[in-house]
Write an enzyme that holds these catalytic residues in place. Sequence first.
Site, mmCIF file in Angstrom:
data_model
loop_
_atom_site.group_PDB
_atom_site.id
_atom_site.type_symbol
_atom_site.label_atom_id
_atom_site.label_comp_id
_atom_site.label_asym_id
_atom_site.label_seq_id
_atom_site.Cartn_x
_atom_site.Cartn_y
_atom_site.Cartn_z
ATOM 1 N N ARG A 263 0.768 -1.228 0.035
ATOM 2 C CA ARG A 263 0.112 -0.028 0.191
ATOM 3 C C ARG A 263 0.817 1.231 -0.092
ATOM 4 O O ARG A 263 1.864 1.413 0.546
ATOM 5 C CB ARG A 263 -0.981 0.068 1.103
ATOM 6 N N GLU A 265 0.206 4.289 1.205
ATOM 7 C CA GLU A 265 0.194 5.016 2.551
ATOM 8 C C GLU A 265 1.126 4.253 3.624
ATOM 9 O O GLU A 265 1.349 4.477 4.824
ATOM 10 C CB GLU A 265 -1.113 5.144 3.113
ATOM 11 N N ASP A 298 -8.404 -2.398 9.405
ATOM 12 C CA ASP A 298 -7.083 -2.618 9.354
ATOM 13 C C ASP A 298 -6.509 -2.303 10.484
ATOM 14 O O ASP A 298 -5.998 -1.154 10.593
ATOM 15 C CB ASP A 298 -6.630 -1.932 8.037
ATOM 16 N N GLU A 479 -10.110 9.042 17.761
ATOM 17 C CA GLU A 479 -10.586 8.119 16.598
ATOM 18 C C GLU A 479 -11.150 6.814 17.141
ATOM 19 O O GLU A 479 -12.086 6.138 16.640
ATOM 20 C CB GLU A 479 -9.230 7.747 15.777
#
Length: 515
Positions: A263, A265, A298, A479
Site C-alpha cells: 500500500r 500509505e 485494518d 478516533e
Amino acid sequence: MIRPVLALLAVALAAPAPARAPVSPTPLSPAQRFGDLYRQVQMRRLFPDSKTFADATPRRPDAAVMAAYRRCACTTDPALRRFIAANFTLPAAPIVRPQPRAPLAQHIDRLWPQLTRETRTVPPGSSALTLPRPYVVPGGRFREMYYWDSYFTMLGLPLAGRQDLVEGMVADFGSLVDRYGRIPNGTRTYYLSRSQPPVFYLMSGLSRDATTLATRNRQLRAEHAFWMTGERTLKPGEQHARVVRLADGALLNRYWDDRDDPRDESWREDAELAATTPARDAKQLYRDLRAAAESGWDFSSRWFADGRTLATIRTTRLVPVDLNSLMLGLEQAIAANCRTLRDAPCATAFAARAAARTAAIRQHLWNGRFFADYDLDTGAANDRLTAATVFPLFARVATADQARATARAFEPLVGQGGVRATLVPSGQQWDEPNGWAPHQWVAIQGLRHYGETALAARIKAAWLAGVTAEYRASGKLLEKYDVAERRPGGGGEYPNQDGFGWTNGVTRALLAEPR
C-alpha cells in the site's frame, strides 16, 4: 432451499443493467509513478508516517523529477532529504484550533468548520482527487474524505444545521462513482484500487433532495455493479474479485483489492512484513492486507489464520458478515428507489437479489450461535465473535430467534466504554480493548430493531460516558477508545488521531436522542 435461491438469482440476473456513465482512467498512484525513488524514501524511513510522502506534491512534472533523481547521488539520508525538499511539497501538519471548553454537543458543532475541506481543483501531480462540493474529513493524518467514515460523520451534521454538507457529500461520493465506477477507500489516487464497506445507500437516505433520487439511484446501481463484477460467469465454488459463488449457487461478496503490491500509505510496513514471512507469496500477502484495508478493519485478528499474527492474514478467504449485510441493504434500497421511480423491472430484479441474499446470509453466515464470517476453505461460518455479528440485525436480515441468540452472544463485547471490536488482545487496533464509533451505532440500532432495548441502552450509556470522560480530561474526541478502561485507544500502524469525524457524528446523534 437451493432451488428457490437459484430461481431468485435467475430473475435478478435477467434484469437490464443500468446505463453506465463514462468512467475516467484510473490515475497512477505515487508508488507507481516514482518507483525506486518512492521505495527509497519509504524504506529509509525519511518520515515517521508512511502516509506523508504519499500525500506530497511534486514541484515539477514526474519525468523531470525522475531525471533529476537518476542524476542525484542520493546515497545518504541527508542527500535524499535535500532532494525531496527541492522537488516536493510536503503536506502541512494538521491543525485543530483550541476552543474554550463547552458542553460536548456544542463542542462537536464547533468542530465541523475546522474539519471541512474543499478540493474543486488540486495542484498538478497531487495524489488528491477533486470533488465538486465541500466535505468533512476525519481529522489528524486523514486529510481527505473517507468512504465509510463519512456516513457516521454525516449523522451529526443536520443537528448542527449543516444539511448542506450532507447534500454536498452525497454529491461528492456520487461524482466518484460517475468518474471511476466505484467509491474509493478515500479520495487519493492510491485508494482507487479498493473501496470500503458499501454505505452509500445509507448516505443517500440522509438526503432531503427528492429531485436527485434518479441520479442517486443510478449511482447506487453502478456501485452495486462494481461489487458484483464477474458474477455472471462464476460457477459454484468459484470466486472472482469481490464476488463468490458458494457450492449451492448462492452469490455473496468478500473484500478485495485490485492491486497486489505494498500500500502506498503503508509501503514500508507492508514490505517489511513480506520480508519477514518468506514462506508466504508476497503478492497474496499484499492482496490480503489491502483487502483488510477495504474492510475498514485494518487490522484485526478477525482476518488472521492463527487469530493472533498479522503475517497469517487471509482476508480474501473469508465472506464477511458485515459486508453482505450492507450489500443486502444496498439491494433493498435500490429496489425501493426503483419502485418510487416506477421502474418495475429494476424493482423486481433487486427485490429478488435481496431475497436470495437474505436466504444465503441466514443459512451460510450463521454458526448456530451467532452470525460470523464464512470461511471459504472450511465451507462454514467460523466461531470468531466480533462486533460484525450485529450487522445482520442492523440490516434486519436476522430471524427473531437468530437476533435473540446473537444479542446474548454479543454481550461479552460490551465494556465500560462501549462495544469492543473483538475479545482478542492482538495489539492490532481493531481488536480488544478498542471500540470504534461505527460499531456503537450499528449495534445500538440493530439491537433496537429486534426489541433488545436494554442492551442497546447499556451500550449507548457506556459509549457516551467514555467519550465524555476523555473530553473532560483532554478536550478531545478521538478516533478510537479503550472501552475496557475508558481511556484513549492504541495499537495499529499509527498513533491515535483526534478530530474526529465519525466519533463526532455518532456521539452527536446519540446525545440528541430523547433521554
